[in-house]
Design a protein around this motif. Sequence first.
Motif, short mmCIF file in Angstrom:
data_model
loop_
_atom_site.label_atom_id
_atom_site.label_comp_id
_atom_site.label_asym_id
_atom_site.label_seq_id
_atom_site.Cartn_x
_atom_site.Cartn_y
_atom_site.Cartn_z
N VAL A 1 3.66 -4.57 0.73
CA VAL A 1 4.16 -3.47 -0.07
C VAL A 1 3.77 -3.32 -1.63
N HIS A 2 3.19 -4.54 -2.05
CA HIS A 2 2.48 -4.54 -3.38
C HIS A 2 1.24 -3.80 -3.23
N SER A 3 0.36 -4.13 -2.09
CA SER A 3 -0.83 -3.35 -2.09
C SER A 3 -0.65 -1.99 -1.94
N ALA A 4 0.32 -1.49 -1.15
CA ALA A 4 0.73 -0.09 -0.69
C ALA A 4 0.91 0.69 -1.90
N VAL A 5 1.65 0.04 -3.16
CA VAL A 5 1.94 0.65 -4.05
C VAL A 5 0.37 0.95 -4.86
N HIS A 6 -0.33 -0.05 -5.12
CA HIS A 6 -1.54 0.02 -5.66
C HIS A 6 -2.32 1.30 -4.83
N ALA A 7 -2.39 1.02 -3.65
CA ALA A 7 -3.28 2.01 -2.93
C ALA A 7 -2.82 3.52 -3.11
N ARG A 8 -1.40 3.70 -3.46
CA ARG A 8 -1.12 5.00 -3.55
C ARG A 8 -1.69 5.75 -4.93
N MET A 9 -1.96 4.93 -5.89
CA MET A 9 -2.66 5.15 -7.14
C MET A 9 -3.88 5.82 -6.96
N ILE A 10 -4.64 5.26 -5.94
CA ILE A 10 -5.94 5.89 -5.70
C ILE A 10 -6.24 6.57 -4.43
N ALA A 11 -5.24 7.00 -3.81
CA ALA A 11 -5.09 7.76 -2.71
C ALA A 11 -6.17 9.08 -2.64
N GLY A 12 -6.94 9.00 -1.75
CA GLY A 12 -7.92 10.16 -1.80
C GLY A 12 -9.31 10.30 -2.59
N LYS A 13 -9.29 9.09 -3.53
CA LYS A 13 -10.40 8.72 -4.20
C LYS A 13 -11.59 8.06 -3.34
N ASP A 14 -12.98 8.29 -4.01
CA ASP A 14 -13.89 7.52 -3.46
C ASP A 14 -13.88 5.91 -4.08
#
Length: 399
Positions: free
Chosen positions: A114-127
């Motif tokens: 869950v913690h990683s998913a929250v961080h991953a949402r911040m960079i969604a779609g980025k190279d």
Amino acid sequence: MVYQAKILYFSLLAIGSWRLLIRKTNITERLELPNFLQQPLHIYMLIYFMLGTLLFNSLHQTHTLMRVTHYLDPFTFHVPPDMPADEQDFPRWLATLSIWVPVASVLTFVVSVVHSAVHARMIAGKDIKECTSHDRTILVIALPPVYGAMAYKSVLRMWGLLTGGGVLHDVPGYDTMDWNTLKSYTMDAYESNYDTADLYEAWALYLFAMLCLKQVRVSVKKAAQGHGADQLAHTVTSLTLQGVTSFVVVCALQATYRTVLTIYVSVTKDTHLPGLQPYLTGAGLIASSAAIGNVITVESQLHSLLENFKPGPKFWSTKVLVSIAFMQKACLSVAAYFLDGHFTEMQQNLLFSSLICYEVLGVSVFHVYAWYPNEAWLSDLNDHSHNSDHTEPFLSHST
């Protein structure tokens, strides 16, 4: 039993190599691969899919053992006939403590996902090249479930020895092994689990050092313009990374040695091998002391440049497992000495691994506080990484 240390070792090696390849080259463009593979999200999915698979296997092994032994009932144990009587003791308090390890392991996995998913949402779609700092942060967050997976498997190893079966039935030649051979084989696999976990922890410490030093470089550039200031920041970076890199290299050698050793023993059944582990352990102690000392020096001496980064909680969330493991081993050794044979090596290992499983759950929760996804420094470092010349020496050290 699935030898998780080997699976984890080779999986992390493959994932890490792929991550380095897409960060440092244009392979996805040259091979016309989907754009999704240029984004870091698929790397985290691979890591947690692997950890989830290993966790499921451990839970299945646990279910099998609990069903066979009626939840660790000593009257159901089938220990080898040549097992020494003093090693057959399985205290009820230890069984009760360890029986809740699966619950702690599942919770650790869920919190980190869950913690990683929250961080991953911040960079969604980025190279991946545009979000280096978030990428490193998410890999640090994966430390508790990685370490916990190895500790859980170590608990299963000790359960198998103490109960005499269940999770050990698929060890090659199990039925024909004498007790000393079986114990030696299992202890090698047990140590291999922690060598692999220590390798990931060393890498996490390296990633933390890169984040910390990158913040120093950005702060120096904001505070003072000129070649001298930039050269000073580069010098601090190079000196600090020497110690941390040596720690990673030594841990890699330990994990590789143990992995090769367990493969060799499983194939040849030869358990009488020259022991290199004491030398590697000594080298690891020196390298870890140098690495941690370097990072502490940067944190304490350059605290004003790291004010926005808040390095204290982040450092302890990354390094605490090394300290906990060292202190627990020392305390258990002292306890075994004073108990004069009433606290066997297998009991010590089971208690140690069970406590680690509970402690990594606490570390995963602490990560939520230490690595908050909306901190300003993450945006600053990502912007700096995207706008910087990727040939500068500082960035050439990044993994």
